[in-house]
Scaffold this motif. Sequence first.
Motif, mmCIF file in Angstrom:
data_model
loop_
_atom_site.group_PDB
_atom_site.id
_atom_site.type_symbol
_atom_site.label_atom_id
_atom_site.label_comp_id
_atom_site.label_asym_id
_atom_site.label_seq_id
_atom_site.Cartn_x
_atom_site.Cartn_y
_atom_site.Cartn_z
ATOM 1 N N ARG A 435 6.765 44.091 47.704
ATOM 2 C CA ARG A 435 7.209 45.127 46.774
ATOM 3 C C ARG A 435 8.629 45.608 47.109
ATOM 4 O O ARG A 435 9.424 45.868 46.211
ATOM 5 N N LEU A 438 10.967 42.946 45.840
ATOM 6 C CA LEU A 438 11.098 42.995 44.383
ATOM 7 C C LEU A 438 11.989 44.166 43.975
ATOM 8 O O LEU A 438 12.845 44.038 43.097
ATOM 9 N N PHE A 455 10.508 34.060 40.664
ATOM 10 C CA PHE A 455 9.680 34.654 41.709
ATOM 11 C C PHE A 455 8.461 33.756 41.931
ATOM 12 O O PHE A 455 7.648 33.573 41.017
ATOM 13 N N ILE A 458 5.414 36.237 44.321
ATOM 14 C CA ILE A 458 5.843 37.439 45.021
ATOM 15 C C ILE A 458 4.738 38.480 45.040
ATOM 16 O O ILE A 458 4.780 39.456 45.791
ATOM 17 N N MET A 470 4.679 45.704 39.014
ATOM 18 C CA MET A 470 5.585 44.623 39.399
ATOM 19 C C MET A 470 5.979 43.816 38.168
ATOM 20 O O MET A 470 7.145 43.448 37.997
ATOM 21 N N MET A 474 9.735 43.170 36.581
ATOM 22 C CA MET A 474 10.279 41.840 36.293
ATOM 23 C C MET A 474 10.626 41.702 34.813
ATOM 24 O O MET A 474 11.649 41.105 34.451
ATOM 25 N N SER A 486 8.149 34.117 36.655
ATOM 26 C CA SER A 486 7.254 34.458 37.763
ATOM 27 C C SER A 486 6.102 33.469 37.822
ATOM 28 O O SER A 486 5.390 33.254 36.829
#
Length: 553
Positions: A435, A438, A455, A458, A470, A474, A486
Amino acid sequence: MLTHLYIKNYALIDELDLEFHSGFSVITGETGAGKSIMLGALGLLLGQRADAKMVKDGAQRCIIEAHFQLGAYDMQPFFEEHDIDWDADDSILRRELTAAGKSRAFINDTPVALGVMRELGEQLVDIHSQHQNLLLRKDDFQLGVVDIMAHLRPQTDQYRALFNAYRDKQQQWQQLKEQIESNREREDFLRYQLQELEGANLHEGEQEQLEQRGETMQHSEDIKRALYTSDQWLSADEGIVSRVRSAAHELSSIAPYFPAAAEYAERLESCHIELKDLAAEISSSVDDVDFDPREQERIEARLDLLYQLEHKYHVEDEQALIALTQELRTELDMIDHGDEQCEALQREVKRLKDEVEAKAATLSEQRKAMARPIADAICQRLTLLGMPHVRFEVHFESKPLAADGSDRVQFLFSANSSTALQPVAQVASGGESARVMLALKALISGAVKLPTIIFDEIDTGVSGKAAEQMARIMAEMGDNGRQVISITHLPQIAALGSSHYLVYKEEGAEGTVSRTRELSVDERVCEIAQMLSGSRVSDAALAQARELLGGKS
């Protein structure tokens, strides 16, 4: 941004042909389906080293090709610098790898060195994998985040150039001091060598001339005999010169009756003139060759001296001896006047050091001014990511002058209000590190014009509302002019993607292959439901999937 990816004969992928979109996209699939393989292939386009083992069994070569749309990014100077055609709407990177291990790289069909492809790749795609969380342990990464957020690239470039000049001048000073000290320890020996060489009165080219003259004197009788005999053959009353002239005269007399004879006579006359000149030179040389025993002794003595010096000083000829003489003069001059040079260099080193320290201090002030804004922004994002009591601080310590300044930066972190702040790498769990990374990536993505961010899982160690947040971060990054992709195992993240790709294995006649396709809205419902409930998809899972997808279904 990445618009198209084509892969052929790479590991388990026989052929992949995908279109990518702007915004936030997700890639899902079971563990081992081939998601990492796709990233490995993309890594080759970013300049990573190739391994022939990755060519699909039975194939002669593999091809990885990616198309990028770069109109919104200031990358044309890179293409011009490397003499590569510029196409803002469709720039193509291609890598080919043969089963024999040969690799070739192309940018817009122009062959390029792997270093050039790597340099461009670093400006096109940032692949964040789980191991990148280890960057939190590296001081230079943390310092780099501060510099990016403070927009200090011009200042850090200027500082680094000045620091390099200071370091180079410092090395020159140190080397000069060591050289002077070394020379002083052997000063007497150096002066003896110089005296010996200067006493030899060396001249460039002398040895070759002496050797040639010596050879001539050694064979003087043979030379004189050969020259005398040749002179007789050419210049005697009935010699060659006289006979050629007579032949030319005879031919001239019949020219009125035999026209070809005129040309013969003319050619013979030319030969006569050349032979006459040659005969005169040879006749003159007969008197020039003479044997002088004293001259021969002088030549031999001089050559003996040169040979002895060359053997003593381990060189091949007198030119090297002359060069060595000059080197000795330079070294002794350094002993005689080196202190002056040393003092001048020392003053220059001090001047540069003062400049470097002043610029480092300015950099430090600018960095420290960003500490609080960075900490506040990180805390705000981490709070949204399910850490309501988080504390974050950018801590500065002084360090000796280096290429990046005089600051050592540490990110201090505490997930709880009652726990003391400590370096994030030491106290953050795997999920917390993910986290934090990110949040940092989201923070710096707005300051760095990077077309595509990927990512790779992640979300490891994260679930529930934190995972959803999250995904929102993103997606927000994708909405701000970035393409964010992702690779995830979490349905909360998969549901928020504007595009969804599925990686799966398929058994065929030639064995197992990995395939990837973009899912339709209905297919996304099924895939997310399966992520929620496993292989047996229930009606409740389908309903929950539709709810996660919102209005998309």
